[in-house]
Design an enzyme around this catalytic site. Structure first.
Site, short mmCIF file in Angstrom:
data_model
loop_
_atom_site.label_atom_id
_atom_site.label_comp_id
_atom_site.label_asym_id
_atom_site.label_seq_id
_atom_site.Cartn_x
_atom_site.Cartn_y
_atom_site.Cartn_z
N ALA A 1 38.69 45.67 -16.99
CA ALA A 1 38.52 44.94 -15.99
C ALA A 1 38.46 43.51 -15.80
CB ALA A 1 36.73 44.92 -16.18
N PRO B 1 39.56 45.68 -21.97
CA PRO B 1 38.70 46.05 -22.57
C PRO B 1 38.06 47.87 -22.24
CG PRO B 1 38.13 44.57 -21.21
CD PRO B 1 38.98 44.49 -21.17
N ASN B 2 37.35 49.00 -22.81
CA ASN B 2 36.78 50.01 -22.57
C ASN B 2 38.22 50.90 -22.58
OD1 ASN B 2 33.71 49.11 -22.69
ND2 ASN B 2 34.57 48.38 -20.47
N ARG C 1 38.64 52.64 -5.29
CA ARG C 1 38.07 53.08 -5.48
C ARG C 1 36.92 51.35 -5.02
NH1 ARG C 1 38.48 53.08 -12.03
NH2 ARG C 1 36.47 53.26 -12.11
N GLU D 1 51.87 44.87 -13.74
CA GLU D 1 50.03 44.89 -14.18
C GLU D 1 49.99 46.73 -13.79
OE1 GLU D 1 47.91 43.52 -11.19
OE2 GLU D 1 46.37 44.88 -10.95
N ARG E 1 35.47 60.29 -21.96
CA ARG E 1 34.57 60.31 -20.71
C ARG E 1 35.02 60.11 -19.11
NH1 ARG E 1 30.01 55.49 -23.48
NH2 ARG E 1 30.01 56.74 -25.11
N HIS F 1 47.51 50.13 -14.38
CA HIS F 1 46.43 50.82 -13.88
C HIS F 1 46.36 52.46 -14.11
CE1 HIS F 1 44.49 47.17 -13.26
NE2 HIS F 1 45.17 46.71 -12.16
N TYR G 1 39.74 59.20 -14.93
CA TYR G 1 41.15 58.08 -16.20
C TYR G 1 41.07 59.25 -16.60
CZ TYR G 1 38.13 54.12 -15.26
OH TYR G 1 37.66 52.92 -14.47
N ASN H 1 47.78 46.52 -18.92
CA ASN H 1 46.37 47.14 -17.89
C ASN H 1 45.65 46.71 -18.83
OD1 ASN H 1 44.21 48.81 -17.10
ND2 ASN H 1 45.14 49.86 -17.71
O1 CA2 Z 1 42.66 51.92 -14.21
C1 CA2 Z 1 42.59 51.64 -15.19
O2 CA2 Z 1 43.26 51.57 -15.77
C2 CA2 Z 1 41.92 49.95 -14.85
O3 CA2 Z 1 42.35 49.10 -15.13
C3 CA2 Z 1 40.74 50.82 -15.74
C4 CA2 Z 1 39.27 49.77 -16.39
C5 CA2 Z 1 38.56 49.69 -14.81
O4 CA2 Z 1 37.43 48.04 -14.94
C6 CA2 Z 1 39.90 48.55 -14.24
O5 CA2 Z 1 39.50 48.90 -12.29
C7 CA2 Z 1 40.43 50.14 -13.52
C8 CA2 Z 1 38.32 50.03 -16.76
C9 CA2 Z 1 38.90 50.97 -18.45
C10 CA2 Z 1 37.37 51.63 -18.73
O6 CA2 Z 1 38.41 53.17 -19.16
C11 CA2 Z 1 36.65 54.03 -18.95
C12 CA2 Z 1 37.82 55.33 -20.09
C13 CA2 Z 1 36.75 56.56 -20.01
C14 CA2 Z 1 35.69 56.03 -20.51
C15 CA2 Z 1 35.24 55.10 -19.11
C16 CA2 Z 1 35.76 53.74 -19.17
#
Ligand code: CA2
Length: 146
Positions: free
Chosen positions: A77, A10-11, A107, A98, A18, A100, A23, A74
């Site tokens: 969340a 997700p996301n 974090r 896994e 953003r 990220h 990221y 990946n």
């Molecule tokens: O660091 C990663 O790859 C994560 O898997 C990304 C997840 C986060 O919940 C994990 O803890 C770590 C979130 C992805 C959201 O990605 C976004 C990218 C741009 C703007 C907002 C969210």
């Protein structure tokens, strides 16, 4: 031919749009292209997927049992919350890494726990988009050994 499933939760479709300080500026489409280029250079196949829905991720993991030699996941969340993803990875018995983009350990505390790490052959985090091709190298190294 070796085949890898590269799965994004997700996301992650928002990458590059953003929070670039966390990221980076690279989009998921850019990352897919990096992975496809590496797959061609390594003479392997990849299936690159993203979904915001847990069930879709589980369906792809289950399908990997008969199709793929390794999974790079990946889970976003869901990493920190989903026993269902852990169960799916356990059931298929396909080696998984896994992954990220961010360094989850630098974090919030809720990102320090993962349901995936326990079943993964290894974890890569904090290297941004480069983590995807690092994970491909790591999986190919693992498969050549096993
Ligand atoms: O660091 C990663 O790859 C994560 O898997 C990304 C997840 C986060 O919940 C994990 O803890 C770590 C979130 C992805 C959201 O990605 C976004 C990218 C741009 C703007 C907002 C969210």
């Amino acid at each position: 031919m070796t085949s890898l499933l590269i799965l994004n939760g997700p996301n992650l479709n928002l990458l590059g749009t953003r929070q670039p300080e966390i990221y980076g500026h690279v989009t998921l489409k850019d990352i897919e292209k990096l992975c496809q280029d590496k797959a061609i250079a390594s003479n392997i196949q990849i299936q690159f997927e993203q979904s915001n829905h847990k069930g879709a991720l589980i369906d792809w993991i289950q399908a990997a049992k008969s199709k793929q030699d390794g999974i790079i996941l990946n889970a976003g969340a869901y990493t920190h919350t989903s026993i269902a993803l852990f169960d799916a990875l356990t059931a298929v018995e396909v080696p998984a890494i896994e992954l990220h983009v961010s360094n989850v350990f630098s974090r919030e505390a809720f990102r320090h726990h993962s349901y995936i790490s326990n079943i993964a052959i290894g974890v890569i985090c904090g290297f941004g988009a480069a983590g995807y091709t690092l994970a491909m190298d790591a999986m190919l190294g693992h498969l050549n050994q096993s």
